[in-house]
Design an enzyme around this catalytic site. Structure first.
Site, PDB file in Angstrom:
ATOM      1  N   TYR A 180      44.498  25.807  36.524  1.00  0.00           N
ATOM      2  CA  TYR A 180      44.291  25.890  37.917  1.00  0.00           C
ATOM      3  C   TYR A 180      42.574  26.207  38.221  1.00  0.00           C
ATOM      4  CZ  TYR A 180      43.108  29.501  41.799  1.00  0.00           C
ATOM      5  OH  TYR A 180      42.603  30.111  42.594  1.00  0.00           O
TER       6      TYR A 180
ATOM      7  N   CYS B  53      32.849  32.641  37.626  1.00  0.00           N
ATOM      8  CA  CYS B  53      31.364  31.998  38.823  1.00  0.00           C
ATOM      9  C   CYS B  53      31.192  30.394  37.937  1.00  0.00           C
ATOM     10  CB  CYS B  53      29.868  32.448  37.255  1.00  0.00           C
ATOM     11  SG  CYS B  53      30.128  33.903  37.443  1.00  0.00           S
TER      12      CYS B  53
ATOM     13  N   ASN C 242      28.170  31.700  33.209  1.00  0.00           N
ATOM     14  CA  ASN C 242      29.528  31.630  33.492  1.00  0.00           C
ATOM     15  C   ASN C 242      30.302  31.826  32.269  1.00  0.00           C
ATOM     16  OD1 ASN C 242      31.366  29.277  33.799  1.00  0.00           O
ATOM     17  ND2 ASN C 242      32.052  31.257  34.602  1.00  0.00           N
ATOM     18  N   GLY C 243      31.275  33.029  32.820  1.00  0.00           N
ATOM     19  CA  GLY C 243      32.196  33.697  31.391  1.00  0.00           C
ATOM     20  C   GLY C 243      32.084  35.268  31.129  1.00  0.00           C
TER      21      GLY C 243
ATOM     22  N   GLY D  59      33.738  30.642  42.721  1.00  0.00           N
ATOM     23  CA  GLY D  59      33.546  31.997  43.416  1.00  0.00           C
ATOM     24  C   GLY D  59      32.498  32.052  44.394  1.00  0.00           C
TER      25      GLY D  59
HETATM   26  P1  AMP Z   1      49.926  35.675  42.057  1.00  0.00           P
HETATM   27  O1  AMP Z   1      50.412  35.457  43.808  1.00  0.00           O
HETATM   28  O2  AMP Z   1      49.728  36.692  42.048  1.00  0.00           O
HETATM   29  O3  AMP Z   1      51.147  34.542  41.541  1.00  0.00           O
HETATM   30  O4  AMP Z   1      48.800  34.164  42.400  1.00  0.00           O
HETATM   31  C1  AMP Z   1      49.711  32.480  42.268  1.00  0.00           C
HETATM   32  C2  AMP Z   1      48.751  31.659  42.951  1.00  0.00           C
HETATM   33  O5  AMP Z   1      47.321  31.942  42.552  1.00  0.00           O
HETATM   34  C3  AMP Z   1      48.833  30.518  42.768  1.00  0.00           C
HETATM   35  O6  AMP Z   1      49.192  29.317  43.574  1.00  0.00           O
HETATM   36  C4  AMP Z   1      47.131  29.603  41.828  1.00  0.00           C
HETATM   37  O7  AMP Z   1      47.114  28.574  42.618  1.00  0.00           O
HETATM   38  C5  AMP Z   1      46.859  30.858  42.039  1.00  0.00           C
HETATM   39  N1  AMP Z   1      46.313  31.792  40.813  1.00  0.00           N
HETATM   40  C6  AMP Z   1      45.864  31.202  39.989  1.00  0.00           C
HETATM   41  N2  AMP Z   1      45.595  32.125  39.000  1.00  0.00           N
HETATM   42  C7  AMP Z   1      44.307  32.250  40.058  1.00  0.00           C
HETATM   43  C8  AMP Z   1      43.418  33.528  40.493  1.00  0.00           C
HETATM   44  N3  AMP Z   1      42.495  33.275  37.926  1.00  0.00           N
HETATM   45  N4  AMP Z   1      42.400  33.055  40.668  1.00  0.00           N
HETATM   46  C9  AMP Z   1      42.331  32.932  42.025  1.00  0.00           C
HETATM   47  N5  AMP Z   1      43.306  32.279  42.296  1.00  0.00           N
HETATM   48  C10 AMP Z   1      44.276  32.243  41.189  1.00  0.00           C
END
Ligand code: AMP
Length: 492
Positions: free
Chosen positions: A274, A32, A133-134, A58
């Site tokens: 990220y 969030c 948030n959290g 979000g």
């Molecule tokens: P995956 O395809 O499941 O390995 O997701 C990795 C990709 O998702 C990376 O390119 C990150 O930029 C992004 N990512 C990593 N953590 C999150 C998160 N918590 N929420 C949304 N995107 C994420």
């Protein structure tokens, strides 16, 4: 198209009421952004702009409450992006010089309009609003107790316990009621509350999630990230400290009794990896600079002869620039991202995610054809995105694909407010680096070490690195009491 929840004038929203005990499958995970403005006429318009800048935090729901000088609360919440939820008509109804807003993402079980924030209720002292948030790690526990005591919940949102705790406090003043409520909370909370035109801004004692204080004209602005201050032309004053409780009314601000100090602070390092926007400053460091430093360090730890360095846009752009700089290998734009479909990961179902990876990126054949390519991503979660990308890049003629990840393997789920799948779904939790490389079809794979990552931003640490290390700094009360089914992280 967004769906509207409700527009309520001068009172709190009424929604479907649910007195049943919490369902274990219902536990929402929160990602969030929060925003608050005090002492500035037209506060809602400013908060709207701030939420717009926080959209990356979000994308499932957005909401705002504004208080006029008679302490009437006007609420507008809906499912969808900020720009879809609020039109000029809705904004024009949110009058007053105090406003509080929220953008929210949650997973399947926790989604839906009834969990949109801010939560606004009427209680003994007037209208009370909360945006959080959290993730509270004892929300189920508190909720079970509150339900036994007769509390009625509208949603499955962990933040709803906060309004009940404030309303049930036996203290006389609002300040003490809020203090009382906060002492019950465990886990991660960067939170803004309002009782009428009085705002409270709070960060949990370990400081997992960011929260910053800014000034504009004669008033104050509180936001999850500094990029929300920039869009308003507000001046950054400082971070709200872990455990700090600020009371703001108009142009006056003072500190209330802080929360009991933690042994150490543990801001989330994944925000730097990220989640936060690269143009924000978090815990005294620029997110862009932190990511570049991760990339430089990654190049030192995992060098490889190659013709170009490319990023998985946009979250890995800064890290890829750092890798290119340190390695001397030219940076190229080898993948194009379609900006109109949102974050793939941030869609609630697995089916969406697989589909999203395929429609989100397109390789630039002219850049990749016949080349040895270093592709930098910020993190590997399930591996879904990378698996598709490697395939696309090879189809576009890449001779070699060397994947470099600007963070360590994600091995454990987050209980403090970053959406992560269960441990079983995390590719880094069960496979070795070589096995992952084989699974993704890359010519080589290198992750930034935990030590390398933390050293690159040591001035901002120590950090919570639970997703990489499995060491959880705040007690997982609900998990320990068996509220979450299966092993740790099976559902959180
Ligand atoms: P995956 O395809 O499941 O390995 O997701 C990795 C990709 O998702 C990376 O390119 C990150 O930029 C992004 N990512 C990593 N953590 C999150 C998160 N918590 N929420 C949304 N995107 C994420």
């Amino acid at each position: 198209m967004s769906r509207r929840l409700d527009v309520v004038s001068g009172t709190s929203p009424s929604g479907p009421r649910d007195a049943s005990p919490p369902s274990l499958d219902d536990k929402p995970r929160e990602e969030c952004g929060v925003m608050a403005v005090s002492g500035i006429e037209g506060a809602a318009e400013l908060a709207f702009l701030g939420l717009y800048a926080l959209q990356h935090r979000g994308q499932e729901a957005a909401g705002m409450v504004a208080f006029d000088d008679e302490a009437n609360a006007r609420v507008h919440k809906g499912l969808g992006l900020v720009a879809d939820v609020f039109d000029s008509e809705a904004l024009s109804r949110l009058t007053g010089s105090t406003a509080l807003g929220h953008v929210r993402y949650s997973t399947a079980g926790g989604g839906g309009a009834r969990n949109a924030q801010p939560i606004v209720v009427r209680y003994a002292e007037g209208e009370l609003a909360v945006a959080h948030n959290g993730n509270l790690t004892n929300a189920h526990d508190l909720r079970t107790w509150l339900v036994k005591e007769g509390a009625i919940f509208q949603g499955t949102n962990d933040s709803e316990v906060v309004v009940h705790l404030v309303a049930r406090s036996r203290h006389e003043s609002v300040d003490l009621q809020i203090d009382d409520a906060l002492t019950h909370l465990e886990g991660a909370f960067s939170m803004v509350l309002a009782v009428g035109e009085t705002l409270y801004a709070v960060r949990d004692r370990r400081g997992f999630r960011p929260l910053v204080l800014g000034r504009k004209d004669k008033g104050y602005v509180v936001a999850s990230e500094t990029c929300a201050l920039d869009i308003l032309g507000a001046e950054y004053v400082r971070d709200i400290e872990p455990g700090e409780v600020l009371k703001i009314r108009g142009s006056r601000m003072r500190r209330l009794r802080p929360l009991p100090p933690a042994e150490k602070h543990s801001p989330c390092i994944f925000e730097l990896v990220y989640f936060a926007r690269p143009d924000s400053r978090l815990w005294g460091v620029s997110v862009d600079r932190a990511r570049r430093a991760f990339g430089r360090r990654l190049a030192e730890e995992h060098p490889v002869p190659a013709d170009c360095v490319i990023a998985v846009p946009d979250s890995a752009n800064s890290a890829a620039l750092g890798y290119a700089e340190a390695s001397g290998i030219p940076y190229e734009l080898g993948l194009l991202r379609n900006h109109y479909i949102g974050r793939t990961f941030i869609k609630p179902s697995q089916a969406d995610r697989d589909f999203g990876a395929r429609i989100k990126y397109n390789p630039v054949r002219e850049v990749l054809d016949g080349k040895r390519v270093v592709v930098v991503d910020d993190s590997l979660v399930r591996g879904t995105t990378s698996r598709s990308l490697v395939k696309f890049m090879k189809e576009a003629g890449a001779a070699e694909v060397h994947l470099r990840i600007a963070s360590p393997p994600v091995k454990s789920p987050c209980f403090y407010g970053i959406d992560m799948p269960s441990r079983e779904e995390l590719i880094g939790s069960s496979l070795s680096v070589d096995e992952i490389a084989a699974e993704l079809g890359v010519d080589s794979l290198g992750y930034l070490s935990l030590e390398g990552m933390e050293t690159a931003v040591e001035e901002a640490g120590p950090f919570c690195n639970a997703c990489f290390s499995g060491e959880y700094p705040a007690p997982l009360v609900d998990v320990e009491k068996g509220f979450v089914p299966g092993n740790v992280g099976a559902h959180c």
